[in-house]
Design an enzyme around this catalytic site. Structure first.
Site, PDB file in Angstrom:
ATOM      1  N   CYS A  54     -27.222 -50.837  -0.962  1.00  0.00           N
ATOM      2  CA  CYS A  54     -27.715 -50.828   0.352  1.00  0.00           C
ATOM      3  C   CYS A  54     -28.625 -52.001   0.645  1.00  0.00           C
ATOM      4  CB  CYS A  54     -28.400 -49.441   0.564  1.00  0.00           C
ATOM      5  SG  CYS A  54     -28.021 -49.001   2.558  1.00  0.00           S
ATOM      6  N   ARG A  92     -28.425 -48.994   9.092  1.00  0.00           N
ATOM      7  CA  ARG A  92     -28.364 -49.312  10.400  1.00  0.00           C
ATOM      8  C   ARG A  92     -27.624 -50.918  10.453  1.00  0.00           C
ATOM      9  NH1 ARG A  92     -30.507 -46.017  13.810  1.00  0.00           N
ATOM     10  NH2 ARG A  92     -32.465 -45.012  13.004  1.00  0.00           N
ATOM     11  N   HIS A 141     -24.553 -45.936  -1.121  1.00  0.00           N
ATOM     12  CA  HIS A 141     -25.417 -45.244  -1.837  1.00  0.00           C
ATOM     13  C   HIS A 141     -24.626 -44.722  -3.030  1.00  0.00           C
ATOM     14  CE1 HIS A 141     -29.304 -46.209  -0.097  1.00  0.00           C
ATOM     15  NE2 HIS A 141     -28.761 -45.943   1.005  1.00  0.00           N
ATOM     16  N   GLU A 148     -25.684 -43.826  -5.888  1.00  0.00           N
ATOM     17  CA  GLU A 148     -26.319 -43.179  -6.822  1.00  0.00           C
ATOM     18  C   GLU A 148     -26.222 -41.617  -6.627  1.00  0.00           C
ATOM     19  OE1 GLU A 148     -27.617 -45.360  -4.814  1.00  0.00           O
ATOM     20  OE2 GLU A 148     -29.293 -44.670  -3.547  1.00  0.00           O
TER      21      GLU A 148
HETATM   22  N1  GLN Z   1     -32.795 -51.295   5.945  1.00  0.00           N
HETATM   23  C1  GLN Z   1     -31.651 -51.479   5.777  1.00  0.00           C
HETATM   24  C2  GLN Z   1     -30.651 -50.929   6.847  1.00  0.00           C
HETATM   25  O1  GLN Z   1     -31.016 -50.043   7.565  1.00  0.00           O
HETATM   26  C3  GLN Z   1     -31.169 -50.906   4.526  1.00  0.00           C
HETATM   27  C4  GLN Z   1     -30.925 -49.390   4.539  1.00  0.00           C
HETATM   28  C5  GLN Z   1     -31.194 -48.694   3.135  1.00  0.00           C
HETATM   29  O2  GLN Z   1     -31.132 -49.420   1.936  1.00  0.00           O
HETATM   30  N2  GLN Z   1     -30.670 -47.337   3.164  1.00  0.00           N
HETATM   31  O3  GLN Z   1     -29.385 -51.291   6.920  1.00  0.00           O
END
Ligand code: GLN
Length: 546
Positions: A381, A462, A507, A509
């Site tokens: 991410c 986001r 994600h 994981e």
């Molecule tokens: N801050 C980033 C976003 O909002 C990554 C989010 C994350 O790693 N879960 O897209």
């Protein structure tokens, strides 16, 4: 009709109640009894999505897109099932629902009270999960410790359930801590007696007491707890601290907990088979050659912030018969101390998820180090966004490429808000959340790992890759190995001229299981384990995992 097991905590929090609950699930499942699990969180937030990892640890995301307590991750890993939003209930959800009903006029003429309105709403969540999951047994963990003010409506609802669904269909298990006094060299039962008294005051008499302790619990201590707390002698179950959490189901089974629960709930006894767990624990305990992985993040002081990442790395290492030697690197330290000192011995680098600008430049340095030194890199991410930022800075020959999350005015917004995120002002529950499909590009590292062409993975973000930069970065060597089926969103990217630099916008994981590592984690460790580093020893500046 489902049967219910309520698990409460006494004396102190953080004694491993979540793992205990997950383990009870494992034990029942090993008898072919279907289970579902629910966590009750007494705080007033609707979900943990808006809380800092320092407050709460990791936010676990379910396939259906709920932002939940990290205990749900343990439940999923221990009972090997995908849970849903119904498995995490907070006071915030309960009160919002009750107040919304009041505004709608559902209770016209009435005075809304904790008992019965709030407790009825809570009980509806118990039965809703039972109906939806069709589980024979629903295990419900009451968060916090008995005696907490905000937990009382949950305990009251748990108490009422015994009358609602019948005594034979409800079981109360209390998990406590037996502290050890060095001066007298003994384990003390008094705090447990007090917390059981507190439970009784609410009207709950525990059927089973599970005693956590760092020291062995003598027969005398068990007798004492049995006598003072009025539970069967065999229902006082010792649970000493163990090396691996995966051992807990085996210990509880050995102490007869499975038999006890089956007997007390009148469940049909089936043959138990924990052989897979036994094999897992045997392999975990066996010494292996280490694989040295650096996890570069901003919340590394709090290991719980990366709970599922750590577990997924463990699963993958075990798959390759390696011991995970995990080094937690504060990304801000990379900004100050340079990369080589801290990453010199890493055979692989993971940059996990995160929010906000703190530590970003350190993560970019870690990505740069991985790219320039051919060190396997796995971005999760935010870790993917960091990899894209780093690669764009290199490819465009500029220090300015960035995510608009960190620099709203950058001339090269390589990571930008998702179109559907523009205009959203409310913070809670408004990210791109839960499972989305991803089409893999044949021949890529990602496609090779999965061995299939379409996968579904859990999201929580986001921001995303900005398609305006697709061509230019592709020309410089970036491969878009996974896209949303309409081709609009970059879900996975990797570098062509690198042994294994792979990142995903989701994600993975959350989907890894002991004995069945996630394919991307599996292949990341698979490549990392063969990387030769200086001295092949953990170097001093790194903080070794306790
Ligand atoms: N801050 C980033 C976003 O909002 C990554 C989010 C994350 O790693 N879960 O897209």
């Amino acid at each position: 009709m489902a049967k219910y097991i309520f698990v409460t905590g006494g004396v102190v929090s953080s004694v491993g109640k979540g793992i205990t609950v997950a383990s009870i699930g494992t034990i029942l499942k090993s008898r072919q009894i279907s289970v579902s699990v629910q966590k009750l969180d007494p705080y007033l937030n609707v979900d943990p999505g808006t809380m800092s990892p320092y407050q709460h640890g990791e936010v676990f995301v379910t396939q259906d897109g709920a932002e939940t307590d990290l205990d749900l991750g343990n439940y999923e890993r221990f009972i090997d099932a995908n849970l849903t939003a119904e498995s995490n209930v907070t006071s915030g959800q309960i009160y919002s629902a009750v107040i919304a009903k009041e505004r709608q006029g559902d209770f016209l003429g009435g005075t809304i009270q904790v008992v019965p309105h709030v407790t009825t709403e809570i009980k509806e969540r118990f039965t809703r999960l039972a109906q939806k999951s069709k589980a024979e047994v629903v295990i419900i963990e009451v968060g916090g410790t008995v005696g907490d003010i905000e937990g009382q409506p949950f305990l009251e609802a748990a108490r009422q359930m015994r009358n609602d669904v019948g005594r034979d269909n409800v079981l109360y298990i209390h998990v406590t801590l037996l502290p050890y006094l060095t001066s007298t060299q003994e384990v003390k039962t008094k705090p447990t007696q007090h917390s059981v008294n507190e439970l009784r005051r609410i009207g709950i008499q525990p059927d089973i007491i599970i005693c956590r302790s760092d020291y062995p619990i003598s027969e005398g201590i068990r007798d004492k707890i049995s006598l003072f707390c009025d539970v069967d002698r065999k229902a006082v179950i010792p649970l000493p601290t163990v090396d691996t959490i995966y051992e807990v189901p085996l210990l509880l089974e050995e102490e007869g907990l499975g038999q006890l629960v089956v007997g007390k709930l009148g469940l049909k006894a089936r043959r138990t088979d924990l052989s897979q767990w036994q094999e897992l624990v045997r392999r975990v305990k066996e010494p292996h050659e280490p694989v040295n992985i650096a996890l570069v993040g901003k919340y590394v002081e709090l290991k719980d912030a990366y709970f599922s990442v750590r577990e997924a790395l463990h699963h993958a290492a075990l798959h390759h018969n390696r011991d995970l030697d995990l080094h937690w690197v504060r990304s801000e330290d990379l900004e100050q101390n340079g990369t080589d000192a801290l990453l010199r011995s890493a055979q692989g680098i993971v940059v996990p998820g995160g929010f906000g600008i703190r530590g970003i430049e350190g993560m970019v340095k870690a990505a740069s180090y991985a790219r320039n030194n051919d060190i396997p890199y796995f971005g999760l991410c935010l870790g993917m966004q960091v990899m894209v930022i780093e690669f764009a800075r290199y490819a465009l020959g500029s220090t300015e490429p960035n995510s608009t999350e960190f620099d709203a005015a950058t001339p090269y917004p390589v990571i930008d808000l998702l179109p559907e995120q523009k205009g959203i002002v409310q913070k809670g529950g408004t990210m791109r959340l839960g499972n989305y499909p991803c089409q893999l590009v044949p021949g890529s590292h990602a496609a090779n790992a999965y061995g299939q062409s379409l996968v579904y993975e859990r999201h929580r973000h986001r921001f995303e890759f900005n398609n305006q930069f697709r061509d230019i970065l592709q020309k410089a060597g970036m491969v878009y190995s996974g896209l949303s089926p309409d081709g609009k969103l970059v879900e996975l990217c990797e570098l062509a001229n690198h042994p294994w630099m792979v990142s995903c916008q989701f994600h993975p994981e959350f989907g890894s299981r002991p004995g069945r590592p996630h394919p991307l984690f599996r292949d990341f460790i698979g490549v990392a384990k063969d990387v030769l580093r200086e001295g092949a020893q953990p170097s001093l500046p790194l903080v070794k995992e306790e």
